[in-house]
Design an enzyme around this catalytic site. Structure first.
Site, PDB file in Angstrom:
ATOM      1  N   ARG A   1       0.365  -0.903   0.012  1.00  0.00           N
ATOM      2  CA  ARG A   1       0.310   0.237   0.196  1.00  0.00           C
ATOM      3  C   ARG A   1       0.735   1.261   0.297  1.00  0.00           C
ATOM      4  NH1 ARG A   1      -2.967  -4.155  -0.346  1.00  0.00           N
ATOM      5  NH2 ARG A   1      -5.023  -3.958   0.237  1.00  0.00           N
TER       6      ARG A   1
ATOM      7  N   CYS B   1     -10.594  -0.255   3.652  1.00  0.00           N
ATOM      8  CA  CYS B   1      -9.905  -0.570   4.631  1.00  0.00           C
ATOM      9  C   CYS B   1      -9.223   0.721   5.345  1.00  0.00           C
ATOM     10  CB  CYS B   1      -8.838  -1.202   4.955  1.00  0.00           C
ATOM     11  SG  CYS B   1      -9.403  -3.088   4.661  1.00  0.00           S
TER      12      CYS B   1
ATOM     13  N   GLU C   1      -4.902   3.459   6.515  1.00  0.00           N
ATOM     14  CA  GLU C   1      -4.982   3.047   5.266  1.00  0.00           C
ATOM     15  C   GLU C   1      -5.946   4.240   3.777  1.00  0.00           C
ATOM     16  OE1 GLU C   1      -5.604   0.498   1.652  1.00  0.00           O
ATOM     17  OE2 GLU C   1      -6.990   1.701   2.845  1.00  0.00           O
TER      18      GLU C   1
HETATM   19  N1  EPU Z   1     -11.032 -11.031  10.639  1.00  0.00           N
HETATM   20  C1  EPU Z   1     -11.540 -10.751  11.873  1.00  0.00           C
HETATM   21  N2  EPU Z   1     -12.596  -9.401  12.068  1.00  0.00           N
HETATM   22  C2  EPU Z   1     -12.874  -8.880  10.909  1.00  0.00           C
HETATM   23  C3  EPU Z   1     -11.917  -8.780   9.917  1.00  0.00           C
HETATM   24  C4  EPU Z   1     -11.326  -9.775   9.655  1.00  0.00           C
HETATM   25  O1  EPU Z   1     -11.511 -11.877  12.783  1.00  0.00           O
HETATM   26  O2  EPU Z   1     -13.732  -8.408  11.495  1.00  0.00           O
HETATM   27  C5  EPU Z   1     -10.386 -11.851  10.561  1.00  0.00           C
HETATM   28  C6  EPU Z   1     -10.437 -12.488   9.424  1.00  0.00           C
HETATM   29  O3  EPU Z   1     -11.040 -13.867   9.266  1.00  0.00           O
HETATM   30  C7  EPU Z   1      -9.372 -12.975   9.236  1.00  0.00           C
HETATM   31  C8  EPU Z   1      -8.440 -12.015   8.874  1.00  0.00           C
HETATM   32  O4  EPU Z   1      -8.438 -11.079  10.151  1.00  0.00           O
HETATM   33  O5  EPU Z   1      -8.366 -14.418   9.677  1.00  0.00           O
HETATM   34  C9  EPU Z   1      -7.925 -11.969   7.662  1.00  0.00           C
HETATM   35  O6  EPU Z   1      -9.152 -11.084   7.347  1.00  0.00           O
HETATM   36  P1  EPU Z   1      -9.344 -10.422   5.746  1.00  0.00           P
HETATM   37  O7  EPU Z   1      -8.595 -11.508   5.045  1.00  0.00           O
HETATM   38  O8  EPU Z   1     -10.460  -9.454   5.837  1.00  0.00           O
HETATM   39  O9  EPU Z   1      -7.293  -9.556   5.807  1.00  0.00           O
HETATM   40  P2  EPU Z   1      -7.499  -8.127   5.764  1.00  0.00           P
HETATM   41  O10 EPU Z   1      -5.834  -8.314   6.321  1.00  0.00           O
HETATM   42  O11 EPU Z   1      -9.072  -7.712   7.461  1.00  0.00           O
HETATM   43  C10 EPU Z   1      -6.880  -7.392   3.894  1.00  0.00           C
HETATM   44  C11 EPU Z   1      -6.433  -6.117   2.883  1.00  0.00           C
HETATM   45  C12 EPU Z   1      -7.702  -5.816   1.840  1.00  0.00           C
HETATM   46  C13 EPU Z   1      -8.014  -6.921   1.320  1.00  0.00           C
HETATM   47  C14 EPU Z   1      -8.019  -8.163   1.792  1.00  0.00           C
HETATM   48  C15 EPU Z   1      -8.281  -9.757   0.751  1.00  0.00           C
HETATM   49  C16 EPU Z   1      -5.392  -3.858   3.821  1.00  0.00           C
HETATM   50  C17 EPU Z   1      -5.530  -3.323   5.277  1.00  0.00           C
HETATM   51  N3  EPU Z   1      -6.289  -5.046   3.885  1.00  0.00           N
HETATM   52  O12 EPU Z   1      -7.590  -6.871   5.015  1.00  0.00           O
HETATM   53  O13 EPU Z   1      -7.602  -3.994   1.268  1.00  0.00           O
HETATM   54  O14 EPU Z   1      -9.139  -6.330   0.585  1.00  0.00           O
HETATM   55  O15 EPU Z   1      -6.703  -8.279   2.539  1.00  0.00           O
HETATM   56  O16 EPU Z   1      -7.196  -9.389   0.323  1.00  0.00           O
HETATM   57  O17 EPU Z   1      -4.038  -4.794   3.765  1.00  0.00           O
HETATM   58  C18 EPU Z   1      -8.236  -2.691   1.174  1.00  0.00           C
HETATM   59  O18 EPU Z   1      -7.229  -2.178   0.417  1.00  0.00           O
HETATM   60  O19 EPU Z   1      -8.938  -1.382   1.515  1.00  0.00           O
HETATM   61  C19 EPU Z   1      -8.540  -3.246   1.956  1.00  0.00           C
HETATM   62  C20 EPU Z   1     -10.215  -4.087   1.942  1.00  0.00           C
END
Ligand code: EPU
Length: 302
Positions: free
Chosen positions: A177, A226, A296
Protein backbone atom coordinates in the site's frame (compact mmCIF):
# COMPACT_ATOMS: atom_id res chain seq x y z
CA UNK A 1 -12.34 27.46 -2.79
CA UNK A 2 -13.87 29.31 -5.71
CA UNK A 3 -12.25 30.49 -8.93
CA UNK A 4 -14.06 33.68 -9.76
CA UNK A 5 -11.47 35.72 -11.70
CA UNK A 6 -12.84 35.82 -15.28
CA UNK A 7 -9.29 35.82 -16.72
CA UNK A 8 -8.54 32.48 -15.04
CA UNK A 9 -11.91 31.08 -16.10
CA UNK A 10 -11.20 32.06 -19.73
CA UNK A 11 -7.73 30.47 -19.63
CA UNK A 12 -9.16 27.23 -18.23
CA UNK A 13 -11.52 27.02 -21.19
CA UNK A 14 -8.58 27.57 -23.60
CA UNK A 15 -6.80 24.62 -21.91
CA UNK A 16 -9.84 22.35 -22.39
CA UNK A 17 -10.36 22.27 -18.64
CA UNK A 18 -14.01 22.13 -17.62
CA UNK A 19 -14.80 24.09 -14.46
CA UNK A 20 -17.60 22.72 -12.26
CA UNK A 21 -18.13 25.39 -9.59
CA UNK A 22 -19.24 24.41 -6.09
CA UNK A 23 -19.04 20.63 -6.41
CA UNK A 24 -19.98 18.57 -3.35
CA UNK A 25 -17.17 16.04 -2.90
CA UNK A 26 -19.56 13.87 -0.89
CA UNK A 27 -21.02 12.96 -4.30
CA UNK A 28 -17.61 11.97 -5.69
CA UNK A 29 -16.38 9.80 -2.82
CA UNK A 30 -17.45 6.27 -1.92
CA UNK A 31 -17.78 7.29 1.75
CA UNK A 32 -20.31 9.95 0.75
CA UNK A 33 -18.46 12.47 2.94
CA UNK A 34 -16.82 15.73 1.91
CA UNK A 35 -17.41 19.47 1.59
CA UNK A 36 -17.65 21.75 -1.41
CA UNK A 37 -15.15 23.26 -3.82
CA UNK A 38 -14.55 23.96 -7.51
CA UNK A 39 -13.82 20.87 -9.60
CA UNK A 40 -11.56 21.15 -12.65
CA UNK A 41 -12.05 18.32 -15.16
CA UNK A 42 -9.03 17.86 -17.44
CA UNK A 43 -9.60 16.62 -20.96
CA UNK A 44 -6.00 16.70 -22.22
CA UNK A 45 -3.05 15.41 -20.19
CA UNK A 46 -0.78 17.82 -22.08
CA UNK A 47 -2.51 20.83 -20.53
CA UNK A 48 -1.40 19.88 -16.99
CA UNK A 49 1.93 21.79 -16.85
CA UNK A 50 0.25 25.03 -18.04
CA UNK A 51 -2.74 24.46 -15.78
CA UNK A 52 -0.55 23.95 -12.71
CA UNK A 53 1.50 27.06 -13.57
CA UNK A 54 -1.73 29.04 -13.89
CA UNK A 55 -2.99 27.82 -10.50
CA UNK A 56 0.37 28.46 -8.81
CA UNK A 57 0.68 31.96 -10.29
CA UNK A 58 -2.76 32.79 -8.90
CA UNK A 59 -2.18 31.14 -5.52
CA UNK A 60 -4.90 28.54 -6.03
CA UNK A 61 -4.03 25.38 -4.04
CA UNK A 62 -5.15 22.10 -5.57
CA UNK A 63 -5.48 18.36 -5.02
CA UNK A 64 -5.77 15.48 -7.50
CA UNK A 65 -8.82 13.24 -7.29
CA UNK A 66 -8.96 9.72 -8.73
CA UNK A 67 -12.07 7.62 -8.17
CA UNK A 68 -12.63 8.89 -4.61
CA UNK A 69 -12.87 5.35 -3.23
CA UNK A 70 -10.02 5.46 -0.69
CA UNK A 71 -10.53 8.99 0.48
CA UNK A 72 -11.92 10.88 3.49
CA UNK A 73 -12.53 14.55 2.67
CA UNK A 74 -13.10 17.29 5.27
CA UNK A 75 -16.41 19.08 5.81
CA UNK A 76 -17.61 22.52 4.68
CA UNK A 77 -16.06 24.89 2.16
CA UNK A 78 -12.69 23.36 1.20
CA UNK A 79 -9.54 25.51 0.91
CA UNK A 80 -8.30 23.98 -2.37
CA UNK A 81 -9.72 23.16 -5.80
CA UNK A 82 -9.82 19.59 -7.05
CA UNK A 83 -8.40 18.34 -10.36
CA UNK A 84 -9.70 15.22 -12.04
CA UNK A 85 -8.92 13.57 -15.39
CA UNK A 86 -11.78 13.04 -17.84
CA UNK A 87 -11.89 9.38 -18.93
CA UNK A 88 -11.10 9.09 -22.65
CA UNK A 89 -12.72 6.60 -25.04
CA UNK A 90 -11.24 4.03 -25.44
CA UNK A 91 -9.43 3.93 -22.08
CA UNK A 92 -7.73 0.56 -22.58
CA UNK A 93 -5.80 -0.44 -25.71
CA UNK A 94 -4.24 -3.91 -25.98
CA UNK A 95 -1.05 -4.81 -27.78
CA UNK A 96 -0.15 -8.49 -27.22
CA UNK A 97 0.35 -8.91 -23.46
CA UNK A 98 0.57 -5.17 -22.91
CA UNK A 99 -2.45 -3.17 -21.78
CA UNK A 100 -2.16 0.60 -22.32
CA UNK A 101 -4.54 2.04 -19.73
CA UNK A 102 -5.61 5.60 -18.99
CA UNK A 103 -5.30 6.71 -15.35
CA UNK A 104 -9.01 7.61 -15.30
CA UNK A 105 -10.11 4.13 -16.44
CA UNK A 106 -12.35 2.23 -14.03
CA UNK A 107 -10.30 -0.54 -12.37
CA UNK A 108 -13.00 -3.23 -12.46
CA UNK A 109 -13.97 -2.55 -16.08
CA UNK A 110 -10.31 -2.66 -17.11
CA UNK A 111 -9.83 -6.06 -15.40
CA UNK A 112 -12.95 -7.44 -17.11
CA UNK A 113 -11.98 -6.06 -20.52
CA UNK A 114 -8.49 -7.63 -20.26
CA UNK A 115 -10.03 -10.92 -19.06
CA UNK A 116 -12.27 -11.07 -22.13
CA UNK A 117 -9.09 -10.79 -24.17
CA UNK A 118 -7.44 -13.67 -22.28
CA UNK A 119 -5.20 -11.44 -20.13
CA UNK A 120 -5.26 -12.17 -16.39
CA UNK A 121 -3.27 -11.60 -13.20
CA UNK A 122 -5.50 -8.88 -11.76
CA UNK A 123 -8.36 -11.12 -10.57
CA UNK A 124 -7.74 -10.29 -6.89
CA UNK A 125 -8.62 -6.64 -7.47
CA UNK A 126 -12.03 -7.32 -8.92
CA UNK A 127 -14.61 -5.61 -6.74
CA UNK A 128 -12.18 -2.92 -5.60
CA UNK A 129 -13.80 0.38 -6.60
CA UNK A 130 -11.81 3.27 -8.06
CA UNK A 131 -9.66 4.26 -11.01
CA UNK A 132 -6.55 2.56 -12.35
CA UNK A 133 -4.57 5.73 -11.49
CA UNK A 134 -5.72 5.56 -7.88
CA UNK A 135 -4.93 1.85 -7.63
CA UNK A 136 -1.47 2.51 -9.02
CA UNK A 137 -0.72 5.42 -6.67
CA UNK A 138 -1.54 3.26 -3.61
CA UNK A 139 -0.28 -0.02 -5.07
CA UNK A 140 -3.72 -1.52 -4.45
CA UNK A 141 -3.66 -5.22 -3.62
CA UNK A 142 -5.84 -8.08 -2.47
CA UNK A 143 -5.80 -11.87 -2.23
CA UNK A 144 -2.05 -12.15 -2.60
CA UNK A 145 -1.53 -9.84 -5.59
CA UNK A 146 -0.76 -6.16 -6.08
CA UNK A 147 -1.07 -3.99 -9.18
CA UNK A 148 2.60 -2.89 -8.99
CA UNK A 149 3.78 -6.38 -10.04
CA UNK A 150 2.36 -5.82 -13.53
CA UNK A 151 3.59 -2.28 -14.19
CA UNK A 152 5.88 -1.91 -17.20
CA UNK A 153 5.73 1.88 -17.62
CA UNK A 154 3.92 4.88 -16.08
CA UNK A 155 3.25 8.31 -17.56
CA UNK A 156 2.73 10.87 -14.82
CA UNK A 157 2.67 14.57 -14.10
CA UNK A 158 5.59 15.11 -11.74
CA UNK A 159 4.95 17.88 -9.29
CA UNK A 160 8.68 18.24 -8.53
CA UNK A 161 9.76 18.86 -12.16
CA UNK A 162 6.39 20.33 -13.22
CA UNK A 163 6.61 18.13 -16.29
CA UNK A 164 4.97 15.08 -17.75
CA UNK A 165 7.46 12.20 -17.39
CA UNK A 166 7.59 8.53 -18.27
CA UNK A 167 9.00 6.09 -15.70
CA UNK A 168 9.90 2.46 -16.35
CA UNK A 169 8.57 -0.14 -13.90
CA UNK A 170 12.01 -0.72 -12.36
CA UNK A 171 12.33 3.00 -11.56
CA UNK A 172 9.32 2.81 -9.23
CA UNK A 173 9.22 1.02 -5.91
CA UNK A 174 5.96 -0.74 -5.05
CA UNK A 175 5.53 -1.83 -1.45
CA UNK A 176 2.54 -2.80 0.70
CA UNK A 177 0.00 0.00 0.00
CA UNK A 178 2.89 2.37 -0.72
CA UNK A 179 4.79 3.58 -3.79
CA UNK A 180 7.74 5.87 -4.48
CA UNK A 181 5.47 8.39 -6.23
CA UNK A 182 5.28 11.78 -4.49
CA UNK A 183 1.89 12.63 -2.92
CA UNK A 184 1.30 15.35 -5.52
CA UNK A 185 2.31 13.32 -8.60
CA UNK A 186 -0.63 12.59 -10.89
CA UNK A 187 -0.93 9.21 -12.62
CA UNK A 188 -1.84 9.80 -16.28
CA UNK A 189 -1.53 6.38 -17.88
CA UNK A 190 0.14 3.02 -17.37
CA UNK A 191 1.33 0.09 -19.45
CA UNK A 192 0.61 -3.21 -17.68
CA UNK A 193 2.16 -6.47 -18.81
CA UNK A 194 -0.38 -9.19 -18.07
CA UNK A 195 -0.01 -12.98 -18.28
CA UNK A 196 -2.01 -14.84 -20.95
CA UNK A 197 -4.79 -16.98 -19.44
CA UNK A 198 -7.97 -18.39 -20.97
CA UNK A 199 -11.03 -16.23 -20.19
CA UNK A 200 -12.73 -19.19 -18.48
CA UNK A 201 -9.84 -19.63 -16.03
CA UNK A 202 -9.73 -15.89 -15.23
CA UNK A 203 -13.48 -15.89 -14.74
CA UNK A 204 -13.23 -18.69 -12.18
CA UNK A 205 -10.57 -16.67 -10.28
CA UNK A 206 -12.83 -13.60 -10.41
CA UNK A 207 -15.78 -15.64 -9.12
CA UNK A 208 -13.76 -16.94 -6.15
CA UNK A 209 -12.46 -13.46 -5.22
CA UNK A 210 -15.95 -11.96 -5.55
CA UNK A 211 -17.34 -14.62 -3.24
CA UNK A 212 -14.61 -14.10 -0.61
CA UNK A 213 -15.12 -10.35 -0.73
CA UNK A 214 -18.92 -10.58 -0.53
CA UNK A 215 -18.74 -12.87 2.49
CA UNK A 216 -16.27 -10.76 4.47
CA UNK A 217 -16.72 -7.08 3.46
CA UNK A 218 -19.67 -4.64 3.68
CA UNK A 219 -19.94 -4.09 -0.08
CA UNK A 220 -23.39 -2.49 -0.22
CA UNK A 221 -22.49 0.25 2.27
CA UNK A 222 -20.70 3.56 1.92
CA UNK A 223 -17.06 3.01 2.91
CA UNK A 224 -13.49 3.72 1.82
CA UNK A 225 -12.39 0.09 2.13
CA UNK A 226 -9.96 -0.60 4.94
CA UNK A 227 -9.29 2.39 7.19
CA UNK A 228 -5.94 1.20 8.61
CA UNK A 229 -2.97 -0.59 7.07
CA UNK A 230 -2.27 -3.98 8.58
CA UNK A 231 0.68 -3.80 11.00
CA UNK A 232 3.48 -6.26 10.12
CA UNK A 233 2.31 -9.84 10.71
CA UNK A 234 -1.16 -8.88 12.00
CA UNK A 235 -4.63 -7.91 10.79
CA UNK A 236 -6.02 -4.54 11.89
CA UNK A 237 -9.54 -5.88 11.26
CA UNK A 238 -9.05 -8.83 13.60
CA UNK A 239 -7.45 -6.63 16.31
CA UNK A 240 -10.41 -4.20 16.23
CA UNK A 241 -12.88 -7.10 16.18
CA UNK A 242 -11.15 -8.80 19.13
CA UNK A 243 -11.67 -5.63 21.20
CA UNK A 244 -15.41 -5.94 20.52
CA UNK A 245 -15.57 -2.68 18.60
CA UNK A 246 -17.84 -3.74 15.72
CA UNK A 247 -20.80 -1.36 15.72
CA UNK A 248 -18.94 1.37 17.66
CA UNK A 249 -20.31 4.69 16.33
CA UNK A 250 -19.76 8.41 16.35
CA UNK A 251 -22.85 9.99 14.83
CA UNK A 252 -23.45 8.02 11.61
CA UNK A 253 -19.80 6.92 11.32
CA UNK A 254 -19.70 3.29 12.36
CA UNK A 255 -17.29 0.35 12.60
CA UNK A 256 -18.78 -2.21 10.20
CA UNK A 257 -20.47 -5.27 11.70
CA UNK A 258 -19.09 -7.33 8.85
CA UNK A 259 -15.41 -6.31 8.74
CA UNK A 260 -13.97 -4.28 11.62
CA UNK A 261 -11.39 -2.44 9.47
CA UNK A 262 -14.19 -0.98 7.31
CA UNK A 263 -15.80 2.12 8.80
CA UNK A 264 -19.09 2.91 7.11
CA UNK A 265 -21.18 6.01 6.68
CA UNK A 266 -24.50 4.67 7.87
CA UNK A 267 -26.45 7.83 7.02
CA UNK A 268 -25.20 11.40 7.13
CA UNK A 269 -21.81 11.02 8.80
CA UNK A 270 -19.54 14.07 8.73
CA UNK A 271 -15.78 13.95 8.29
CA UNK A 272 -15.53 15.09 11.90
CA UNK A 273 -17.56 12.04 13.03
CA UNK A 274 -15.39 9.69 10.97
CA UNK A 275 -12.11 11.25 12.13
CA UNK A 276 -13.24 11.06 15.77
CA UNK A 277 -14.10 7.38 15.32
CA UNK A 278 -10.73 6.69 13.67
CA UNK A 279 -8.86 8.46 16.49
CA UNK A 280 -10.88 6.60 19.14
CA UNK A 281 -10.21 3.16 17.62
CA UNK A 282 -6.53 3.97 17.08
CA UNK A 283 -6.20 4.97 20.75
CA UNK A 284 -7.90 1.80 22.00
CA UNK A 285 -5.62 -0.36 19.83
CA UNK A 286 -2.58 1.54 21.06
CA UNK A 287 -3.61 1.05 24.69
CA UNK A 288 -4.28 -2.68 24.38
CA UNK A 289 -1.66 -3.85 21.89
CA UNK A 290 0.91 -1.03 22.01
CA UNK A 291 0.59 -0.74 18.22
CA UNK A 292 0.02 2.55 16.42
CA UNK A 293 -2.17 1.83 13.39
CA UNK A 294 -1.31 3.80 10.25
CA UNK A 295 -4.10 5.14 8.04
CA UNK A 296 -4.71 3.24 4.81
CA UNK A 297 -7.41 5.73 3.83
CA UNK A 298 -6.11 9.03 2.44
CA UNK A 299 -7.36 12.00 4.49
CA UNK A 300 -7.84 15.46 2.96
CA UNK A 301 -8.65 17.56 5.93
CA UNK A 302 -8.34 21.32 5.71
N1 EPU B 1 -10.94 -10.77 10.71
C1 EPU B 1 -11.68 -10.82 11.85
N2 EPU B 1 -12.62 -9.85 12.05
C2 EPU B 1 -12.85 -8.85 11.16
C3 EPU B 1 -12.08 -8.80 9.98
C4 EPU B 1 -11.13 -9.78 9.78
O1 EPU B 1 -11.49 -11.70 12.69
O2 EPU B 1 -13.73 -8.02 11.41
C5 EPU B 1 -9.95 -11.84 10.47
C6 EPU B 1 -10.36 -12.72 9.28
O3 EPU B 1 -11.22 -13.74 9.70
C7 EPU B 1 -9.03 -13.21 8.79
C8 EPU B 1 -8.07 -12.07 9.10
O4 EPU B 1 -8.70 -11.26 10.10
O5 EPU B 1 -8.64 -14.35 9.49
C9 EPU B 1 -7.73 -11.22 7.87
O6 EPU B 1 -8.93 -10.68 7.32
P1 EPU B 1 -9.13 -10.46 5.75
O7 EPU B 1 -8.86 -11.72 5.01
O8 EPU B 1 -10.44 -9.79 5.57
O9 EPU B 1 -7.95 -9.52 5.36
P2 EPU B 1 -7.52 -8.11 5.91
O10 EPU B 1 -6.09 -8.22 6.28
O11 EPU B 1 -8.46 -7.59 6.94
C10 EPU B 1 -6.68 -7.27 3.58
C11 EPU B 1 -6.71 -5.94 2.89
C12 EPU B 1 -7.98 -5.76 2.13
C13 EPU B 1 -8.15 -6.91 1.13
C14 EPU B 1 -8.14 -8.23 1.91
C15 EPU B 1 -8.20 -9.43 0.99
C16 EPU B 1 -5.45 -4.32 4.18
C17 EPU B 1 -5.50 -3.20 5.16
N3 EPU B 1 -6.60 -4.88 3.88
O12 EPU B 1 -7.68 -7.22 4.61
O13 EPU B 1 -7.89 -4.54 1.41
O14 EPU B 1 -9.34 -6.77 0.41
O15 EPU B 1 -6.92 -8.32 2.66
O16 EPU B 1 -6.96 -9.65 0.39
O17 EPU B 1 -4.36 -4.65 3.69
C18 EPU B 1 -8.35 -2.20 1.29
O18 EPU B 1 -7.23 -2.07 0.83
O19 EPU B 1 -9.10 -1.22 1.45
C19 EPU B 1 -8.80 -3.53 1.66
C20 EPU B 1 -10.01 -3.74 2.14
Amino acid sequence: MRISDPRIVAKLAEMHVHLRPGTALAELTSLGIGGTTDLLRIKKHESLPDLLSLLDANHVPHKFLGGGSNLLVGDGELPWVVLQLVRPEPDVVLDGNLAHVDGAADLGRMITFCAKNDLGGMEGLIGVPGTVGGALRMNAGAYGMQIGSYVREVKLYRAASRKIEVLQGDQISFEYRHTSFAPDDMMLSVILELPSKPFKVILEGIRICNEKRRSSQPLGQKSAGCIFKNPPGASAGRMIDDLGLKGLSVGDARVSDRHANFFVNAGHASAKDMLTLIADVRERIQKTYGVSLENEVVVWNA
